[in-house]
Design a protein around this motif. Structure first.
Motif, short mmCIF file in Angstrom:
data_model
loop_
_atom_site.label_atom_id
_atom_site.label_comp_id
_atom_site.label_asym_id
_atom_site.label_seq_id
_atom_site.Cartn_x
_atom_site.Cartn_y
_atom_site.Cartn_z
N GLU A 270 -31.23 14.38 -2.79
CA GLU A 270 -30.43 15.10 -2.41
C GLU A 270 -29.21 15.14 -3.07
OE1 GLU A 270 -28.06 17.95 -1.83
OE2 GLU A 270 -29.59 18.49 -1.26
N ALA A 271 -28.50 15.77 -3.75
CA ALA A 271 -27.21 15.48 -5.06
C ALA A 271 -26.46 15.12 -3.44
CB ALA A 271 -26.95 16.67 -5.80
N ARG A 272 -26.02 16.53 -3.00
CA ARG A 272 -24.69 16.14 -1.99
C ARG A 272 -25.02 15.00 -1.34
NH1 ARG A 272 -26.61 21.62 -1.66
NH2 ARG A 272 -24.41 22.99 -2.45
N GLY A 273 -23.27 15.18 -0.84
CA GLY A 273 -22.83 13.57 0.76
C GLY A 273 -24.28 13.65 1.54
N ARG A 274 -24.33 14.98 2.11
CA ARG A 274 -25.06 15.84 3.02
C ARG A 274 -26.04 15.78 2.37
NH1 ARG A 274 -24.75 20.87 3.32
NH2 ARG A 274 -23.61 21.93 2.39
N LEU B 294 -29.13 10.07 -1.22
CA LEU B 294 -27.73 11.17 -0.89
C LEU B 294 -27.60 10.60 -2.24
CD1 LEU B 294 -26.91 11.52 2.87
CD2 LEU B 294 -28.01 12.78 1.29
N ASP B 295 -26.21 11.69 -2.27
CA ASP B 295 -25.30 11.64 -3.21
C ASP B 295 -26.43 10.75 -5.01
OD1 ASP B 295 -22.63 11.97 -2.45
OD2 ASP B 295 -23.18 10.24 -1.41
N THR B 296 -27.91 11.70 -5.08
CA THR B 296 -28.51 11.15 -6.35
C THR B 296 -28.61 12.82 -6.80
OG1 THR B 296 -29.03 9.62 -4.72
CG2 THR B 296 -30.80 10.34 -7.00
N LYS B 297 -28.44 12.77 -7.85
CA LYS B 297 -28.78 14.03 -8.28
C LYS B 297 -29.49 13.90 -10.08
CE LYS B 297 -25.99 17.47 -11.08
NZ LYS B 297 -24.83 18.37 -11.57
N THR C 253 -26.85 9.08 -9.46
CA THR C 253 -26.12 7.66 -8.16
C THR C 253 -24.77 7.94 -8.21
OG1 THR C 253 -25.23 6.00 -8.82
CG2 THR C 253 -27.80 6.63 -8.24
N ARG C 254 -23.84 7.96 -7.00
CA ARG C 254 -22.93 8.69 -6.67
C ARG C 254 -22.10 7.43 -7.52
NH1 ARG C 254 -21.59 8.41 -0.70
NH2 ARG C 254 -22.42 6.04 -0.68
N GLU C 255 -22.06 6.53 -8.24
CA GLU C 255 -21.14 5.73 -8.94
C GLU C 255 -21.31 5.89 -10.24
OE1 GLU C 255 -23.79 4.65 -6.74
OE2 GLU C 255 -22.34 3.98 -5.22
#
Length: 367
Positions: A33-37, A138-141, A158-160
């Motif tokens: 999931e690309a979002r953090g939720r 999560l936070d993975t696009k 990733t988020r980073e």
């Protein structure tokens, strides 16, 4: 490189339903999931706009049990509580600015629209609770998919900001086709006709914005109004009672102002115009909300593309064959828009996910 049997891309209702069903079948599944939720276009928020376990649905909020048995069955399976959309009282109709809004008592409803107690995100929490936390990214696009002999290599950001790889034998893309086409690079490329179909499929909710005015009590009900209104004046074109099952009072409406005009006007101007309209329709008490919320889905890059800003109709049911050529054996589409019935709706997400899961199970059985 991480690896799994099936990678489900998209953590909305369709993706979660598919991932849970595959996991329950003993199939090694990873949800990306690309979002953090989780939830995608399902977003239940509190008065400050933050995700909440009891709040207001900034995305989809209704389902119709008799017309949409797949959604009704899921609600029952998950043991979720539901309640009917308030329809008691008069409906207000605003035809033109120089005329006083008219009130009338509506005819009896053929189908009662239902909402989930605590908000639609209750379904998201129930489904995600049946998946191991370590199988949810999560936070993975996902930015690219490369076809290989033994499966698909997904490139993820990733988020980073770092790029990593995930290998899967099969990929379930549980997101709108238009967004998939715009956000992911495929090697080899999708067939031109397939890519065109994805681009031409409208993403439900993507062009729209919802405005909420939150109050300490539903004053309109005391005044004999249902909270439902239709307007040809605007800025809101369709308004409903958004009071929660727990009694948090609110009105919400869909803006009839286009995405580009919304961006030009700005959030504060739009909110004030919406409150002024609610006062015309429901009385001066509407001018004093405890809080307001404006969710513009066209400004959400993980929902909308540039093609969605000009509006567009509801997705139309069509051929179930969403993938062709060399990708056909490795990629399945399961976003709500790809459902053969109820595309775009919550029920469509369940139906599309069920179809994808059935295809994967059948494939696994043959191997």
């Amino acid at each position: 490189m991480k690896a799994c049997k099936v990678a489900v891309v998209g953590g909305g209702l369709a993706g979660l339903y598919a991932a849970r069903a595959l996991h329950a079948s003993g199939i090694d599944t990873m949800l990306v999931e690309a979002r953090g939720r989780l939830g995608g276009r399902i977003l239940t928020a509190d008065a400050s706009g933050m995700p909440a376990e009891d709040g207001f649905d900034l995305g989809p909020s209704w389902y119709w049990p008799e017309m949409q048995p797949a959604m009704a069955a899921l609600v029952a399976e998950l043991g979720l509580r539901s309640f009917g959309q308030n329809s008691e009282g008069a409906v207000v109709f605003e035809r033109m600015s120089r005329e006083k809004p008219q009130r009338y008592l509506p005819a009896a409803l053929d189908q009662q629209s239902m909402r989930l107690a605590s908000g639609t995100a209750a379904a998201i929490r129930a489904l995600s609770g049946q998946l191991p936390a370590e199988r949810i990214l999560l936070d993975t696009k996902v930015t690219a998919m490369d076809l290989a002999e033994d499966g698909v290599r997904l490139t993820v950001q990733t988020r980073e900001g770092s790029a990593e790889s995930l290998h899967a034998e099969i990929v379930v893309a549980a997101l709108p086709p238009r967004l998939l086409e715009a956000a992911v690079t495929f090697t080899p490329p999708q067939d031109p006709a397939t890519a065109a179909r994805w681009r031409d499929t409208p993403t439900w909710m993507a062009p729209h914005a919802k405005f909420f005015a939150i109050y300490d009590k539903p004053f309109w009900r005391v005044n004999g109004l249902s909270g439902t209104a239709q307007s040809m004046v605007g800025p809101l074109v369709e308004i409903h009672d958004a009071t929660t099952a727990s009694g948090k009072a609110a009105l919400f409406g869909f803006l009839g102002v286009g995405a580009d005009q919304r961006a030009a006007l700005g959030e504060e101007v739009l909110k004030q115009a919406c409150l002024a309209q609610l006062a015309r329709l429901f009385g001066p008490d509407a001018l004093a909300p405890g809080a307001t919320l404006l969710k513009d889905w066209a400004a959400d890059s993980l929902t909308s593309t540039a093609a969605d800003r000009s509006g567009g109709g509801h997705p139309i049911p069509g051929s179930p064959r969403w993938v062709s050529g060399p990708w056909e054996a490795r990629l399945l589409l399961a976003g709500s828009e790809t459902s053969e019935t109820e595309p775009g709706y919550l029920a469509g997400a369940v139906i599309a996910a069920k179809r994808a899961v059935a295809e994967i199970r059948s494939k696994m059985d043959r191997e």
